[in-house]
Every structure is written in structure tokens, then in C-alpha cells.
Design an enzyme around this catalytic site. Structure first.
Site, short mmCIF file in Angstrom:
data_model
loop_
_atom_site.label_atom_id
_atom_site.label_comp_id
_atom_site.label_asym_id
_atom_site.label_seq_id
_atom_site.Cartn_x
_atom_site.Cartn_y
_atom_site.Cartn_z
N ASP A 121 -17.15 47.78 54.63
CA ASP A 121 -18.11 47.57 55.71
C ASP A 121 -17.31 47.51 57.01
OD1 ASP A 121 -21.01 47.25 56.20
OD2 ASP A 121 -20.30 45.52 57.33
N ASP A 153 -16.36 57.34 67.33
CA ASP A 153 -15.02 57.88 67.61
C ASP A 153 -14.88 58.55 68.98
OD1 ASP A 153 -13.74 56.96 65.36
OD2 ASP A 153 -14.00 58.80 64.20
P1 IMP Z 1 -21.38 50.55 57.68
O1 IMP Z 1 -19.98 50.11 57.38
O2 IMP Z 1 -21.91 51.51 56.68
O3 IMP Z 1 -22.29 49.42 58.01
O4 IMP Z 1 -21.31 51.45 59.00
C1 IMP Z 1 -20.42 51.14 59.98
C2 IMP Z 1 -20.77 51.89 61.26
O5 IMP Z 1 -19.76 51.52 62.20
C3 IMP Z 1 -20.68 53.40 61.13
O6 IMP Z 1 -21.91 53.99 60.83
C4 IMP Z 1 -20.21 53.78 62.53
O7 IMP Z 1 -21.30 53.79 63.40
C5 IMP Z 1 -19.30 52.62 62.89
N1 IMP Z 1 -17.92 52.91 62.46
C6 IMP Z 1 -17.21 52.31 61.47
N2 IMP Z 1 -16.00 52.86 61.36
C7 IMP Z 1 -15.96 53.83 62.28
C8 IMP Z 1 -14.95 54.78 62.62
O8 IMP Z 1 -13.87 54.86 62.03
N3 IMP Z 1 -15.27 55.61 63.63
C9 IMP Z 1 -16.44 55.56 64.28
N4 IMP Z 1 -17.43 54.73 64.00
C10 IMP Z 1 -17.17 53.86 62.99
#
Ligand code: IMP
Length: 225
Positions: A90, A178
């Protein structure tokens, strides 16, 4: 009557696996983990979508208030369904000028605008919220918490990468936020970095390295039912 019995030791040694199941359906994350696991050739990464039916239901399993709670919930469900050793991720973006928002809600931050993808809508909302905030007040970080599950064993690790939020998106690579994340001590947005370069310093790479270190230190041998 003779019963066939095995000791725990014999049983475990009969069912080793090199497979680790990733509890994610996010294409951007999957691409990064597939590349990150090149560093760990002793393991074979598979995704929950390849192993189980109805894996898309996992996307709803994010009811926690912390990255750990969300990763735990998703990972536990996936492990229950797929049985293999499981890694759950997450992650989110914390912006200081917004008191740490969007944080755990990064994925569901904006409503999807007509004609825009979810990521584009999130980026547009963030830029709007930060309109007029000067460069030195736009500091932010990506955070990733990983939870590993294997037969009652739970191991977790967190990684972060510091940066700041640009005023306009830059770069074609990566996913999510990003294009607006300027990596600290570089002139590059995360989306201007090649996958290999992002994987040298990302929150995800750091969390995975810390998790693998713990798995090694605890001498955990991967097993499946
Ligand atoms: P989850 O972990 O599925 O709740 O989603 C995390 C959200 O954070 C993603 O959909 C992105 O919007 C953002 N996110 C997490 N890691 C990254 C990354 O490495 N690059 C860009 N956005 C990120």
C-alpha cells in the site's frame, strides 16, 4: 491401524516453493515489481490475478487508516485465496502543504473527470490545490508499506523517497503522480526516469529491500500448502 504421520519438519521440507504472489492488480506497480525482482532471482514473482479468481475484489479491500492496515487487509485476503507466500503493497503521496494529504487516499483522491483517467484527475486536483504555493513549500514524499504473509508469519517494511511537487507534469514514464514528483537532489521528475533508475531509489524499491533483508535475517524458507 497404521496411520501415516510426518513431523512438521518433514512436511515443510516436502513443500518448498520459490513463488511469491503479489497482492496487486495495479499495472504500474506490477511492472515495477517484475523489474525489482530481477535482483532476487531465487524467487519467482506471480500476481494474484494469475493465481486466483475474482482478484479484482481486492481493490475494494482498503478500509484502513494507515498504509499498514490497508496492506495487511489486501494481503491477508489474497493469501487466504491463493495460499502462496504473499507480498502486499500500500502506498501513497504525502504533501506537506496539505498536512500529508492525499496519503492513504492517494488512489481515490479526485473524482474521475470526464475525458481524463483516474491518474490524470488526481494530478489535476493536486495541482489545483497547490496553485500559488511557492516552490520551497511544495515538499512531498512517496511512502510504501509492504506486508509479507506466509502461514502465520507476518513481516512488514516501509520505504520512502523525498521530493517536491512540480507546477506542471513532466515525463512519459511511470504511473500515478510520477509526472509531478520532482525527486530530491535530482533535476528529474519520477516520470522522466527510466524504470531501472526509478527502481534504484523509489519508496517501493526501498521497502522491498528492507523486507527481503528481514526475510533473510529470519532465515524464512518459502513454503506452500
Ligand atoms: P494503493 O497503494 O493501491 O492504495 O494506490 C496508491 C496510489 O498512490 C496509486 O494509485 C498512485 O496514485 C499513488 N502512488 C503510489 N506509488 C506511486 C508511484 O510510485 N508513483 C506514482 N504514484 C504512486
Amino acid at each position: 491401524m497404521l496411520l501415516a504421520t510426518t513431523t512438521k519438519q518433514e512436511n515443510a521440507s516436502m513443500r518448498p516453493t520459490n513463488m511469491i504472489m503479489l497482492a496487486s492488480q495495479n499495472a504500474g506497480k506490477i511492472r515495477e515489481y517484475q523489474s525489482l525482482f530481477n535482483k532476487y532471482p531465487e524467487y519467482k514473482l506471480v500476481t494474484v490475478g494469475e493465481i486466483t479468481s475474482n482478484a479484482s475484489a481486492l481493490a475494494q479491500a482498503e478500509n484502513g487508516k494507515t498504509y499498514y492496515e490497508n496492506a495487511f487487509e489486501k494481503g491477508q485476503l489474497a493469501h487466504l485465496a491463493g495460499k502462496l507466500p504473499t507480498i502486499s503493497d500500500d502506498s501513497g503521496l504525502e504533501v506537506d502543504a496539505l498536512g500529508g494529504r492525499p496519503g492513504v487516499l492517494s488512489d481515490r483522491y479526485a473524482s474521475i473527470e470526464p475525458g481524463y483517467s483516474k491518474s490524470e484527475s488526481n494530478v489535476r486536483k493536486l495541482l489545483e490545490e497547490l496553485r500559488g504555493v511557492p516552490k520551497d513549500k511544495r515538499t512531498a514524499r512517496f511512502v510504501c508499506t509492504l506486508v509479507f504473509f506466509m502461514e502465520g508469519v507476518v513481516v512488514s517494511a516501509t520505504g520512502t523517497v523525498e521530493g517536491s511537487i512540480l507546477e506542471t507534469p513532466r515525463g512519459p514514464n511511470g504511473f500515478g503522480y510520477d509526472p509531478i514528483f520532482l525527486v530530491k537532489d535530482t533535476d528529474l521528475s519520477m516520470a522522466e526516469m527510466a524504470l531501472e533508475q526509478k527502481n534504484e531509489l523509489s519508496h517501493r524499491a526501498r521497502a522491498l529491500a528492507a523486507l527481503m533483508q528481514q526475510i533473510k535475517e529470519k532465515n524464512l524458507k518459502l513454503v506452500r500448502p
